[in-house]
Write a protein that holds these residues in place. Structure first.
Motif, short mmCIF file in Angstrom:
data_model
loop_
_atom_site.label_atom_id
_atom_site.label_comp_id
_atom_site.label_asym_id
_atom_site.label_seq_id
_atom_site.Cartn_x
_atom_site.Cartn_y
_atom_site.Cartn_z
N HIS A 145 0.72 -1.25 0.00
CA HIS A 145 0.12 -0.16 0.02
C HIS A 145 0.97 1.26 0.07
O HIS A 145 1.86 1.43 0.75
CB HIS A 145 -0.74 -0.01 1.16
CG HIS A 145 -2.03 -0.83 1.08
ND1 HIS A 145 -3.05 -0.84 2.21
CD2 HIS A 145 -2.57 -1.64 0.03
CE1 HIS A 145 -3.96 -1.75 1.71
NE2 HIS A 145 -3.50 -2.20 0.57
N MET A 176 -6.71 2.67 0.85
CA MET A 176 -5.44 3.02 0.25
C MET A 176 -5.10 2.49 -1.15
O MET A 176 -5.57 1.42 -1.17
CB MET A 176 -4.23 2.45 1.35
CG MET A 176 -4.41 3.35 2.57
SD MET A 176 -3.57 2.44 4.18
CE MET A 176 -4.85 1.00 4.15
N HIS A 190 3.57 0.77 3.15
CA HIS A 190 3.54 -0.17 4.03
C HIS A 190 3.09 -1.42 3.39
O HIS A 190 2.38 -1.24 2.39
CB HIS A 190 2.73 0.21 5.18
CG HIS A 190 1.17 0.59 4.82
ND1 HIS A 190 1.11 2.12 4.49
CD2 HIS A 190 0.27 -0.20 4.96
CE1 HIS A 190 -0.41 1.92 4.18
NE2 HIS A 190 -0.84 0.58 4.44
#
Ligand code: CU
Length: 151
Positions: free
Chosen positions: A47, A90, A112
């Motif tokens: 993401h 996201m 992340h």
């Protein structure tokens, strides 16, 4: 590939959780993180934080050449940002390039790994295995710690 300080916050089974670490490409070839897997999650996605400024998105997707530097975001509480990220919708990256010699900091408000559909609670102090899949370097096994503070 070197992965340093892989960590996540406590979370409950069924929820999502974000993983952060520092990734360094110590090989002589440009490479790409193409996915990840773990027994603790139904799936893992790469993401890009929705908190990232629109202008910076293109640079990130162009291949880890984005200098996130020590911007204002870093001074905010990372755990708070992480909680915000988990609650958000996201953008998913199909892969993330990392050029030879480069370092990418996976951190709140940047990029992340997102554990989707946790199979178990992530309890403070525990650790679990995540396998990172690279296009050239192959699989890299990472031991992720459950912490109460991401800083
Ligand atoms: Cu996410």
């Amino acid at each position: 590939m070197r992965v340093e300080n892989p960590r996540t916050l406590p979370a409950a089974a069924g929820d999502a959780a974000a993983i952060y670490f520092t990734l360094s490409n110590l090989t002589f070839a440009d490479d790409s993180l193409v996915g990840a897997s773990s027994e603790v999650a139904g799936s893992i996605e790469i993401h890009r934080s929705a908190l990232i400024k629109a202008d910076d998105r293109e640079a990130i997707e162009a291949g880890g050449s984005y200098d996130y530097g020590t911007g204002e975001e870093n001074e905010e509480d990372k755990s708070e940002l992480a909680a915000e990220e988990v609650a958000m919708d996201m953008p998913v990256l199909a892969s993330l390039q990392i050029k030879s010699g480069r370092e990418i900091e996976f951190e709140p408000a940047y990029v992340h790994l997102m554990l989707i559909d946790l199979k178990q609670d992530l309890v403070l102090g525990d650790d679990f295995t995540v396998i990172l899949h690279f296009a050239k370097a192959g699989d890299v096994i990472v031991d992720v710690k459950v912490v109460d503070d991401l800083n």
